[in-house]
Scaffold this motif. Structure first.
Motif, PDB file in Angstrom:
ATOM      1  N   THR A  52       5.690   1.910   7.220  1.00  0.00           N
ATOM      2  CA  THR A  52       5.708   0.707   8.067  1.00  0.00           C
ATOM      3  C   THR A  52       4.328   0.073   8.145  1.00  0.00           C
ATOM      4  OG1 THR A  52       7.539   1.552   9.399  1.00  0.00           O
ATOM      5  CG2 THR A  52       6.164  -0.161  10.391  1.00  0.00           C
ATOM      6  N   LEU A  53       3.297   0.903   8.367  1.00  0.00           N
ATOM      7  CA  LEU A  53       1.930   0.379   8.439  1.00  0.00           C
ATOM      8  C   LEU A  53       1.509  -0.203   7.095  1.00  0.00           C
ATOM      9  CD1 LEU A  53      -0.759  -0.120   9.782  1.00  0.00           C
ATOM     10  CD2 LEU A  53      -1.353   2.294   9.410  1.00  0.00           C
ATOM     11  N   PHE A  54       1.805   0.501   6.012  1.00  0.00           N
ATOM     12  CA  PHE A  54       1.434  -0.022   4.693  1.00  0.00           C
ATOM     13  C   PHE A  54       2.156  -1.339   4.416  1.00  0.00           C
ATOM     14  CE2 PHE A  54       1.648  -0.606   0.143  1.00  0.00           C
ATOM     15  CZ  PHE A  54       0.335  -0.362  -0.237  1.00  0.00           C
ATOM     16  N   ASN A  55       3.446  -1.423   4.752  1.00  0.00           N
ATOM     17  CA  ASN A  55       4.217  -2.651   4.536  1.00  0.00           C
ATOM     18  C   ASN A  55       3.622  -3.822   5.322  1.00  0.00           C
ATOM     19  OD1 ASN A  55       5.870  -0.999   3.063  1.00  0.00           O
ATOM     20  ND2 ASN A  55       7.610  -1.085   4.465  1.00  0.00           N
ATOM     21  N   GLN A  56       3.237  -3.555   6.570  1.00  0.00           N
ATOM     22  CA  GLN A  56       2.640  -4.606   7.401  1.00  0.00           C
ATOM     23  C   GLN A  56       1.339  -5.114   6.785  1.00  0.00           C
ATOM     24  OE1 GLN A  56       2.321  -2.402  11.057  1.00  0.00           O
ATOM     25  NE2 GLN A  56       4.249  -3.207  11.879  1.00  0.00           N
ATOM     26  N   PHE A  57       0.508  -4.174   6.328  1.00  0.00           N
ATOM     27  CA  PHE A  57      -0.773  -4.569   5.735  1.00  0.00           C
ATOM     28  C   PHE A  57      -0.569  -5.307   4.412  1.00  0.00           C
ATOM     29  CE2 PHE A  57      -4.289  -3.413   2.791  1.00  0.00           C
ATOM     30  CZ  PHE A  57      -5.244  -4.257   3.350  1.00  0.00           C
ATOM     31  N   ALA A  58       0.291  -4.787   3.553  1.00  0.00           N
ATOM     32  CA  ALA A  58       0.514  -5.411   2.250  1.00  0.00           C
ATOM     33  C   ALA A  58       1.092  -6.814   2.403  1.00  0.00           C
ATOM     34  CB  ALA A  58       1.445  -4.540   1.408  1.00  0.00           C
ATOM     35  N   THR A  59       2.006  -6.997   3.352  1.00  0.00           N
ATOM     36  CA  THR A  59       2.587  -8.319   3.606  1.00  0.00           C
ATOM     37  C   THR A  59       1.518  -9.282   4.103  1.00  0.00           C
ATOM     38  OG1 THR A  59       4.725  -7.310   4.124  1.00  0.00           O
ATOM     39  CG2 THR A  59       4.354  -9.557   4.911  1.00  0.00           C
ATOM     40  N   TRP A  60       0.656  -8.806   4.999  1.00  0.00           N
ATOM     41  CA  TRP A  60      -0.469  -9.621   5.491  1.00  0.00           C
ATOM     42  C   TRP A  60      -1.422  -9.964   4.346  1.00  0.00           C
ATOM     43  CZ3 TRP A  60      -5.674  -8.438   5.344  1.00  0.00           C
ATOM     44  CH2 TRP A  60      -6.529  -9.260   6.092  1.00  0.00           C
ATOM     45  N   LEU A  61      -1.722  -8.979   3.496  1.00  0.00           N
ATOM     46  CA  LEU A  61      -2.649  -9.181   2.383  1.00  0.00           C
ATOM     47  C   LEU A  61      -2.114 -10.229   1.408  1.00  0.00           C
ATOM     48  CD1 LEU A  61      -5.276  -8.215   1.021  1.00  0.00           C
ATOM     49  CD2 LEU A  61      -3.933  -6.407  -0.078  1.00  0.00           C
ATOM     50  N   LYS A  62      -0.824 -10.193   1.157  1.00  0.00           N
ATOM     51  CA  LYS A  62      -0.193 -11.157   0.258  1.00  0.00           C
ATOM     52  C   LYS A  62      -0.364 -12.581   0.770  1.00  0.00           C
ATOM     53  CE  LYS A  62       2.598 -12.637  -3.029  1.00  0.00           C
ATOM     54  NZ  LYS A  62       2.219 -12.635  -4.465  1.00  0.00           N
ATOM     55  N   SER A  63      -0.478 -12.761   2.080  1.00  0.00           N
ATOM     56  CA  SER A  63      -0.551 -14.099   2.684  1.00  0.00           C
ATOM     57  C   SER A  63      -1.977 -14.620   2.821  1.00  0.00           C
ATOM     58  CB  SER A  63       0.105 -14.071   4.072  1.00  0.00           C
ATOM     59  OG  SER A  63      -0.699 -13.338   4.991  1.00  0.00           O
ATOM     60  N   ARG A  64      -2.984 -13.853   2.347  1.00  0.00           N
ATOM     61  CA  ARG A  64      -4.367 -14.301   2.475  1.00  0.00           C
ATOM     62  C   ARG A  64      -4.620 -15.544   1.633  1.00  0.00           C
ATOM     63  NH1 ARG A  64      -6.023 -13.723   6.652  1.00  0.00           N
ATOM     64  NH2 ARG A  64      -8.233 -13.806   6.077  1.00  0.00           N
ATOM     65  N   PRO A  65      -5.700 -16.317   1.932  1.00  0.00           N
ATOM     66  CA  PRO A  65      -6.026 -17.512   1.143  1.00  0.00           C
ATOM     67  C   PRO A  65      -6.195 -17.175  -0.335  1.00  0.00           C
ATOM     68  CG  PRO A  65      -7.353 -17.418   3.135  1.00  0.00           C
ATOM     69  CD  PRO A  65      -6.638 -16.102   3.038  1.00  0.00           C
ATOM     70  N   ALA A  66      -6.115 -18.215  -1.174  1.00  0.00           N
ATOM     71  CA  ALA A  66      -6.176 -18.017  -2.621  1.00  0.00           C
ATOM     72  C   ALA A  66      -7.493 -17.412  -3.077  1.00  0.00           C
ATOM     73  CB  ALA A  66      -5.941 -19.350  -3.337  1.00  0.00           C
ATOM     74  N   THR A  67      -8.529 -17.490  -2.247  1.00  0.00           N
ATOM     75  CA  THR A  67      -9.817 -16.893  -2.610  1.00  0.00           C
ATOM     76  C   THR A  67      -9.810 -15.376  -2.482  1.00  0.00           C
ATOM     77  OG1 THR A  67     -10.560 -17.369  -0.356  1.00  0.00           O
ATOM     78  CG2 THR A  67     -11.205 -18.933  -2.083  1.00  0.00           C
ATOM     79  N   THR A  68      -8.761 -14.812  -1.892  1.00  0.00           N
ATOM     80  CA  THR A  68      -8.620 -13.357  -1.807  1.00  0.00           C
ATOM     81  C   THR A  68      -7.459 -12.922  -2.685  1.00  0.00           C
ATOM     82  OG1 THR A  68      -9.530 -13.239   0.427  1.00  0.00           O
ATOM     83  CG2 THR A  68      -8.133 -11.408  -0.279  1.00  0.00           C
ATOM     84  N   THR A  69      -7.740 -12.103  -3.665  1.00  0.00           N
ATOM     85  CA  THR A  69      -6.720 -11.662  -4.610  1.00  0.00           C
ATOM     86  C   THR A  69      -6.659 -10.142  -4.651  1.00  0.00           C
ATOM     87  OG1 THR A  69      -8.333 -11.752  -6.423  1.00  0.00           O
ATOM     88  CG2 THR A  69      -6.965 -13.713  -6.067  1.00  0.00           C
ATOM     89  N   VAL A  70      -5.578  -9.634  -5.212  1.00  0.00           N
ATOM     90  CA  VAL A  70      -5.399  -8.189  -5.377  1.00  0.00           C
ATOM     91  C   VAL A  70      -5.362  -7.872  -6.865  1.00  0.00           C
ATOM     92  CG1 VAL A  70      -3.893  -6.216  -4.938  1.00  0.00           C
ATOM     93  CG2 VAL A  70      -4.156  -8.008  -3.196  1.00  0.00           C
ATOM     94  N   LYS A  71      -6.225  -6.965  -7.298  1.00  0.00           N
ATOM     95  CA  LYS A  71      -6.305  -6.589  -8.705  1.00  0.00           C
ATOM     96  C   LYS A  71      -6.453  -5.076  -8.831  1.00  0.00           C
ATOM     97  CE  LYS A  71      -8.633 -10.880 -10.161  1.00  0.00           C
ATOM     98  NZ  LYS A  71      -9.819 -11.440 -10.871  1.00  0.00           N
TER      99      LYS A  71
END
Length: 433
Positions: free
Chosen positions: A252-271
């Motif tokens: 649940t905590l990981f899902n909440q964080f990952a969902t929040w991370l996905k919504s960050r501005p375009a200047t923040t990416t996941v690689k």
């Protein structure tokens, strides 16, 4: 020796004897200016506008724990990727990732990366053993069909010599931990690693995520980096709704964080790490071979007298089940100066034991299939005890083999000895405790 109850003292002179007589174990950027000449005028092409201060987040997962698939499912649903640092000796064992699991991770865009064969603290082993652990891990994972270019130090334990080993094994980077600011530690540290890192073989990351981290902590690790930009590597071990491991967070905590991370501005990416570091895939390099089976006592530090950080060198505590085990060095030896004492309390089930480190030959004795070995230890104990034996196979993984008969409780030191059955086919090392 394996203990099921109260107190067990194991003294020096542990021995291993083969059936062959006399064998005893006893990381320049380039600025390009383009001139276009047309007639008598010259123009300079300007670079395309770039987003200011980009931030890259890498989700990393250590130790090949099977419950990390809970995070992988969330990442796949959100279109995120991560890097899985995988000890090759753990693969396909109970509660760990299988080869099929790893193939699925790669198919979804994730990276498999190196984390040694058996996950030792590399600063406590010989350079030969460290080289075997790092190089052979890359070879093992490559032989399973994975492209391995990056590495993480077990226990975030490293030094300059190990950085050289990682580089010489053909890897492009190695991750450390604890050198980026969090509310838990390193208050004066940077808020992110640079891109590219100043030292690709000692890349900085926050402390590993554990059960004290909240959603706010995970978010802060990203938002504090965003004004200045840079690279944030977050390290997870267990993602489980039921695990009591301190390094666990819930799905649940990981899902909440990952969902929040996905919504960050375009200047923040996941690689993945590989996407950040880049570089070519270098040729494979194998580590040095394990020492040959010797003569005499094949156990290293059999007397337990050589200590590293207060524990006997080349020996490791192990066990399973529901119980509390406490190991200590005491001056109640049969001979020599010290013995190792094990006190088990709150016993429900399982065992606890001290045994030669399950490694690739730096500490564990090399052994020959088909041979039988005589093992021994001086002990005293408030309850019955026995030897438990393991053997090394294939890529360097270890398997339980067998147990000796029980030895009676003893108020004074007694010598326990036992001759093993023939070592199974395919075995290359042996350990007992």
């Amino acid at each position: 020796m394996k203990l099921f109850n109260r107190t067990d003292q194991v003294d020096q002179h542990r021995t291993f004897k083969g059936t062959i007589p006399g064998k005893w174990f006893t990381w320049f950027s380039t600025v390009v200016v383009v001139f276009a000449f047309t007639g008598v005028t010259a123009g300079i092409t300007a670079p395309a506008a770039q987003a200011a201060n980009p931030t890259v987040v890498t989700l990393t997962f250590d130790d090949a724990n099977a419950d990390q698939l809970n995070a992988a499912q969330t990442m796949q649903s959100l279109g995120l990727v991560g890097t899985f640092f995988t000890p090759s000796g753990f693969i396909n064992n109970p509660n760990y990732l299988t080869t099929s699991d790893m193939q699925g991770l790669v198919a979804n865009g994730n990276e498999i990366a190196g984390h040694t064969v058996t996950h030792p603290d590399l600063t406590t082993v010989t350079l030969d053993e460290a080289t075997r652990q790092i190089c052979n891990d890359r070879v093992n994972l490559t032989n399973l069909g994975f492209t391995i270019t990056d590495f993480a130090y077990p226990f975030a334990s490293e030094n300059a010599s190990l950085e050289t080993v990682v580089k010489n094994c053909g890897l492009n980077s190695a991750r450390n931990l604890g050198d980026i600011k969090t509310r838990f530690s390193c208050a004066g540290c940077p808020l992110a690693e640079t891109i590219p890192p100043a030292n690709p073989y000692n890349t900085a990351a926050p402390d590993e995520v554990d059960n004290t981290w909240t959603l706010a902590d995970l978010q802060k690790s990203v938002t504090q980096a965003e004004p200045g930009g840079g690279w944030v590597q977050l390290t997870f071990h267990h993602i489980s709704a039921t695990s009591t491991d301190p390094l666990n967070i819930t799905p649940t905590l990981f899902n909440q964080f990952a969902t929040w991370l996905k919504s960050r501005p375009a200047t923040t990416t996941v690689k993945t790490v590989a996407q950040v570091i880049g570089g070519t895939v270098k040729p494979l390099v194998s580590g040095p071979p394990a020492p040959p089976e010797g003569t005499g006592n094949l156990i290293k530090n059999p007397s337990l007298e050589t200590l590293v950080s207060g524990a006997p060198q080349c020996w490791a505590a192990a066990g399973y089940g529901t119980n509390t085990a406490a190991f200590s060095t005491v001056r109640q030896a049969h001979t020599g100066k010290v013995a190792e004492q094990l006190v088990v309390t709150n016993y429900v089930d399982g065992d606890a034991k001290l045994l030669p480190t399950l490694d690739l030959g730096g500490c564990s004795p090399t052994a020959t299939p088909g041979n039988s070995y005589s093992i021994g230890a001086w002990y005293k104990s408030t309850t019955s005890t026995q030897f438990e034996l393991y053997y090394r196979i294939g890529v360097g993984s270890w398997k339980y083999w067998t147990s000796s008969p029980w030895f009676s409780a003893a108020t004074t030191f007694q010598k326990a000895t036992w001759t093993t059955p023939p070592l199974p086919t395919g075995a290359s090392g042996i350990s007992f405790g």
